[in-house]
Design a protein around this motif. Structure first.
Motif, PDB file in Angstrom:
ATOM      1  N   THR A   8      63.132 116.272 -17.965  1.00 45.75           N
ATOM      2  CA  THR A   8      64.001 116.668 -18.443  1.00 45.75           C
ATOM      3  C   THR A   8      62.926 116.086 -19.886  1.00 45.75           C
ATOM      4  O   THR A   8      63.144 117.091 -20.773  1.00 45.75           O
ATOM      5  CB  THR A   8      64.909 116.326 -18.293  1.00 45.75           C
ATOM      6  OG1 THR A   8      65.699 116.184 -17.285  1.00 45.75           O
ATOM      7  CG2 THR A   8      66.274 116.616 -20.031  1.00 45.75           C
ATOM      8  N   PRO A   9      63.004 114.607 -20.309  1.00 45.02           N
ATOM      9  CA  PRO A   9      62.099 114.001 -21.420  1.00 45.02           C
ATOM     10  C   PRO A   9      61.138 114.725 -21.034  1.00 45.02           C
ATOM     11  O   PRO A   9      60.198 115.126 -22.206  1.00 45.02           O
ATOM     12  CB  PRO A   9      61.884 112.714 -21.169  1.00 45.02           C
ATOM     13  CG  PRO A   9      63.016 112.474 -19.660  1.00 45.02           C
ATOM     14  CD  PRO A   9      63.367 113.647 -19.224  1.00 45.02           C
TER      15      PRO A   9
ATOM     16  N   ALA B  81      61.431 118.627 -22.638  1.00 47.53           N
ATOM     17  CA  ALA B  81      61.713 118.186 -24.349  1.00 47.53           C
ATOM     18  C   ALA B  81      60.616 118.505 -25.180  1.00 47.53           C
ATOM     19  O   ALA B  81      60.141 118.397 -25.940  1.00 47.53           O
ATOM     20  CB  ALA B  81      62.780 116.897 -24.295  1.00 47.53           C
TER      21      ALA B  81
ATOM     22  N   GLN C 233      71.657 116.909 -23.450  1.00 43.91           N
ATOM     23  CA  GLN C 233      69.760 115.155 -23.426  1.00 43.91           C
ATOM     24  C   GLN C 233      68.996 115.527 -23.381  1.00 43.91           C
ATOM     25  O   GLN C 233      68.148 114.970 -24.599  1.00 43.91           O
ATOM     26  CB  GLN C 233      69.903 114.548 -21.882  1.00 43.91           C
ATOM     27  CG  GLN C 233      69.488 113.403 -21.953  1.00 43.91           C
ATOM     28  CD  GLN C 233      69.596 112.760 -22.234  1.00 43.91           C
ATOM     29  OE1 GLN C 233      70.906 112.364 -23.203  1.00 43.91           O
ATOM     30  NE2 GLN C 233      68.783 112.094 -23.488  1.00 43.91           N
TER      31      GLN C 233
ATOM     32  N   GLU D 163      68.803 115.998 -27.365  1.00 39.62           N
ATOM     33  CA  GLU D 163      68.322 114.846 -27.896  1.00 39.62           C
ATOM     34  C   GLU D 163      66.678 113.906 -27.720  1.00 39.62           C
ATOM     35  O   GLU D 163      66.215 113.128 -28.722  1.00 39.62           O
ATOM     36  CB  GLU D 163      69.742 113.718 -26.878  1.00 39.62           C
ATOM     37  CG  GLU D 163      71.379 114.081 -27.483  1.00 39.62           C
ATOM     38  CD  GLU D 163      71.318 114.774 -29.606  1.00 39.62           C
ATOM     39  OE1 GLU D 163      70.764 112.987 -29.684  1.00 39.62           O
ATOM     40  OE2 GLU D 163      71.798 115.536 -29.480  1.00 39.62           O
ATOM     41  N   ASP D 164      66.233 114.537 -26.982  1.00 36.18           N
ATOM     42  CA  ASP D 164      65.468 114.008 -26.017  1.00 36.18           C
ATOM     43  C   ASP D 164      64.004 114.946 -27.597  1.00 36.18           C
ATOM     44  O   ASP D 164      62.604 114.251 -27.735  1.00 36.18           O
ATOM     45  CB  ASP D 164      65.103 114.402 -24.938  1.00 36.18           C
ATOM     46  CG  ASP D 164      65.090 113.048 -23.579  1.00 36.18           C
ATOM     47  OD1 ASP D 164      65.973 112.715 -24.176  1.00 36.18           O
ATOM     48  OD2 ASP D 164      65.560 113.954 -22.905  1.00 36.18           O
ATOM     49  N   CYS D 165      64.631 116.383 -27.240  1.00 34.72           N
ATOM     50  CA  CYS D 165      63.078 116.490 -28.556  1.00 34.72           C
ATOM     51  C   CYS D 165      63.485 115.702 -29.887  1.00 34.72           C
ATOM     52  O   CYS D 165      62.634 116.149 -30.930  1.00 34.72           O
ATOM     53  CB  CYS D 165      64.040 118.322 -28.388  1.00 34.72           C
ATOM     54  SG  CYS D 165      63.956 119.392 -27.093  1.00 34.72           S
TER      55      CYS D 165
ATOM     56  N   THR E 192      64.394 113.297 -30.764  1.00 36.03           N
ATOM     57  CA  THR E 192      64.186 111.623 -30.522  1.00 36.03           C
ATOM     58  C   THR E 192      62.977 111.117 -31.103  1.00 36.03           C
ATOM     59  O   THR E 192      61.903 111.006 -31.909  1.00 36.03           O
ATOM     60  CB  THR E 192      64.242 110.662 -29.433  1.00 36.03           C
ATOM     61  OG1 THR E 192      65.483 110.960 -29.398  1.00 36.03           O
ATOM     62  CG2 THR E 192      63.540 109.499 -29.445  1.00 36.03           C
ATOM     63  N   TYR E 193      61.693 112.200 -29.987  1.00 38.39           N
ATOM     64  CA  TYR E 193      60.150 112.291 -29.717  1.00 38.39           C
ATOM     65  C   TYR E 193      59.790 113.430 -31.319  1.00 38.39           C
ATOM     66  O   TYR E 193      58.732 112.646 -31.583  1.00 38.39           O
ATOM     67  CB  TYR E 193      59.715 112.892 -28.694  1.00 38.39           C
ATOM     68  CG  TYR E 193      57.824 113.451 -28.142  1.00 38.39           C
ATOM     69  CD1 TYR E 193      57.900 112.478 -27.855  1.00 38.39           C
ATOM     70  CD2 TYR E 193      57.643 114.436 -28.932  1.00 38.39           C
ATOM     71  CE1 TYR E 193      56.278 112.103 -27.263  1.00 38.39           C
ATOM     72  CE2 TYR E 193      56.517 114.743 -28.661  1.00 38.39           C
ATOM     73  CZ  TYR E 193      55.873 113.319 -28.067  1.00 38.39           C
ATOM     74  OH  TYR E 193      54.214 113.253 -27.743  1.00 38.39           O
TER      75      TYR E 193
ATOM     76  N   GLY F 127      60.040 105.004 -23.195  1.00 40.92           N
ATOM     77  CA  GLY F 127      60.678 106.254 -22.955  1.00 40.92           C
ATOM     78  C   GLY F 127      59.786 106.626 -23.912  1.00 40.92           C
ATOM     79  O   GLY F 127      58.845 106.751 -24.513  1.00 40.92           O
ATOM     80  N   LEU F 128      60.897 108.021 -25.024  1.00 41.41           N
ATOM     81  CA  LEU F 128      59.999 108.686 -25.332  1.00 41.41           C
ATOM     82  C   LEU F 128      59.734 107.910 -26.650  1.00 41.41           C
ATOM     83  O   LEU F 128      58.650 108.291 -27.714  1.00 41.41           O
ATOM     84  CB  LEU F 128      60.669 109.804 -26.065  1.00 41.41           C
ATOM     85  CG  LEU F 128      61.362 110.941 -24.498  1.00 41.41           C
ATOM     86  CD1 LEU F 128      61.890 112.181 -24.638  1.00 41.41           C
ATOM     87  CD2 LEU F 128      59.859 112.133 -24.310  1.00 41.41           C
TER      88      LEU F 128
END
Length: 444
Positions: A46-47, A50, A126, A129-131, A133-134, A189-190
Motif C-alpha cells: 500500500t505505501p 501511494a 491509509q 495518508e501515505d501519499c 506523508t511522502y 517508513g515513508l
C-alpha cells in the motif's frame, strides 16, 4: 584532456562528452527506483502504491527546474558561441536566481494541494495518508531538486561534465545509503524514504551552487551583477518549455495510467505500473542524458554558424539513438523477470502481471530515443516551439488518446501497449519537422 564545445566531434568524442550526462541522469533516476525498492520490500504494497500515485505530481513541480536548465543552458551556450561572455554570465546568474525564487513558491503550493490532489486521484484511507506523508516530506526539498536539474545542464555548458557527474554520483550514493539506513535499519517508513531522497537532492543541487559561487570556479560561467530581463527570461523558458511539457505531460499521463490500472486491476495494477516505471526511468535516462549532454554542442555550433558540425551531430546522434533503442528493447525483454522480482517478488500474482506488462511496454524503447533527441535537437537550435510540439504530441497528445482508447479493445494489455503506439505517431511528427526545417538550419 578536456573536450571543448568548439571542437569537431567524432563518435569517440561524442561518447566521452555525453557519458557523464548519461550517468548523471541514470543516477538521478535512482532516487525513485531506490525509494520504491525499499518501500515495497520493507514497508509494504500500500505505501508502495501511494509513492507511485503521488510521484508524478512531485515531478511536475521539479520539472520547472528542468525547463530553465535545458532552455537556459541552450541560450547560454549559444551566447558563448557568439563570444558574448559578459551576456552569458548575466543570463546564467539571472536564471539561477529565478530557480531559487520559483522553487520556494512551488514548494508552498505543493504543500497545500497534495492532499486534495491525492484524494482526487483515488487515494483513500491509509493510502491517502501515505501519499500526504511522502509528498509533503519530499516537497520540502523541491528547490534543491530544481537546482540539481539546472546544474546538470549548466555543468555541460561550463565544459565541466565530469564535475557534474561527480556531484550526481555522490547524490545517488547518498540516497542509497540513507534509504537503507532510514528504512531498513531505523524503520522510518515513508518519511525515511522521502528524507533520503531529499537530502541527496541537496548534495546534487546545493553543492554545485556553492562551487559556482566559490573562488575555485574556473569555468566560463561566473555569478555577476544581474537584473530581470524579461525578454531573455521568456526566451530561455520558451526554449525549455518542451522539456517542461515532456515531464508535465508524462506525469499527467502517469496519473491517467494509474486511474485506468486502478479501474482494471485495482491496487495491484498501480503497484505493477510503479515497478515498470522505475525500471523505465533508468532505461530512458540514457536517452535523456545523451540528449542533454550533446545539446550544448549543437547550440554552440549553431551560434557560431558552423552548419557542418550541426549536421554531423544530427546524423551521428540518430544512428546512436537507433542502436540504443533496439538494445534497450532486447535488454528489457531479457531482464523483465529478474527486475520485477527485485520490486514485487514477494507476491506471485503481482509479479506475473509486472513481467507481462513490462515486456509489452518495452517495445516503445525502439523509437523513444529518436523522438527524445529530435525534441532536444530543436531546443538546442533555440526553437522551443517545435521542440514543445514534438514533446506534447508524444505524451499528452498521442499517449493520452492511446491509454484511453486501447483498453476498450485490449483491456489491460491496451494500457501496456499505449506508449508504443504513441511513439510511432510521434516519430512521424519528428521526421516531418526535421525534413521541413532542414533548409532553415542547414543540417542536411
Amino acid at each position: 584532456m578536456t573536450i571543448q564545445l568548439s571542437e569537431h566531434f567524432t563518435y569517440k568524442k561524442i561518447f566521452r562528452f555525453a557519458l557523464p550526462s548519461i550517468v548523471m541522469m541514470v543516477f538521478t533516476s535512482i532516487y525513485g527506483v531506490v525509494d520504491g525498492t525499499f518501500v515495497s520490500n520493507f514497508v509494504g504494497k500500500t505505501p508502495f502504491a501511494a509513492v507511485n500515485l503521488v510521484w508524478p505530481f512531485l515531478m511536475i513541480l521539479g520539472a520547472f527546474g528542468f525547463m530553465i536548465g535545458t532552455g537556459g543552458s541552450a541560450l547560454v551556450a549559444k551566447t558563448l558561441g557568439e563570444n558574448k561572455k559578459e551576456d552569458a554570465n548575466r543570463y546564467f546568474t539571472m536564471l539561477i536566481t529565478l530557480v531559487v525564487i520559483l522553487g520556494i513558491l512551488l514548494t508552498i503550493f505543493g504543500l497545500i494541494v497534495v492532499r486534495p490532489l491525492s484524494h482526487a486521484l483515488g487515494a483513500r484511507g491509509q493510502m491517502l495518508e501515505d501519499c500526504v506523508t511522502y509528498g509533503r516530506t519530499l516537497m520540502i526539498f523541491n528547490t534543491a531538486f530544481m537546482l540539481q536539474s539546472v546544474f546538470q545542464s549548466l555543468f555541460i555548458t561550463a565544459e565541466k561534465p565530469r564535475l557534474g557527474l561527480i556531484m550526481t554520483v555522490a547524490a545517488g550514493l547518498t540516497n542509497m545509503v540513507l534509504d537503507a539506513l532510514f528504512i531498513a535499519v531505523f524503520k522510518w517508513g515513508l518519511v525515511g524514504a522521502a528524507l533520503a531522497s531529499g537530502l541527496s537532492q541537496c548534495i546534487g543541487g546545493i553543492l554545485p551552487l556553492i562551487y559556482f559561487l566559490s573562488s575555485k570556479n574556473d569555468t566560463p560561467l561566473k555569478f555577476v551583477k544581474t537584473k530581470l530581463e524579461g525578454k531573455i527570461l521568456l526566451k530561455a523558458c520558451a526554449n525549455g518549455v518542451s522539456e517542461l511539457m515532456t515531464t508535465v505531460s508524462s506525469s499527467l499521463v502517469s496519473m491517467l495510467y494509474n486511474f485506468q490500472l486502478m479501474r482494471l486491476a485495482g491496487q495491484n495494477g498501480i503497484a505493477a505500473y510503479g515497478a515498470v516505471m522505475y525500471v523505465e526511468f533508468a532505461f530512458i535516462a540514457v536517452f535523456i542524458g545523451y540528449s542533454i549532454g550533446t545539446a550544448p554542442i549543437v547550440s554552440y555550433h549553431y551560434g557560431s554558424e558552423n552548419h557542418n558540425e550541426v549536421k554531423n551531430m544530427l546524423q551521428k546522434s540518430f544512428k546512436i539513438m537507433s542502436v540504443l533503442g533496439i538494445t534497450m528493447m532486447v535488454l528489457a525483454q531479457i531482464l523483465a523477470s529478474p527486475l520485477a522480482k527485485v520490486f514485487v517478488g514477494y507476491d506471485k500474482k503481482l509479479f506475473d502481471m509486472t513481467v507481462h506488462g513490462f515486456r509489452l511496454f518495452s517495445f516503445y524503447f525502439i523509437l523513444a530515443g529518436i523522438n527524445i533527441y529530435a525534441s532536444s535537437f530543436f531546443t538546442a537550435l533555440n526553437n522551443g516551439m517545435i521542440s514543445a510540439i514534438i514533446s506534447f504530441s508524444r505524451t499528452l497528445g498521442f499517449e493520452t488518446l492511446a491509454v484511453i482508447i486501447l483498453p476498450i479493445f485490449l483491456q489491460l494489455d491496451g494500457v501496456w501497449l499505449a506508449i508504443t503506439v504513441a511513439e510511432i505517431c510521434a516519430f512521424v511528427i519528428s521526421i516531418s519537422f526535421l525534413i521541413a526545417k532542414k533548409e532553415k538550419y542547414h543540417y542536411a
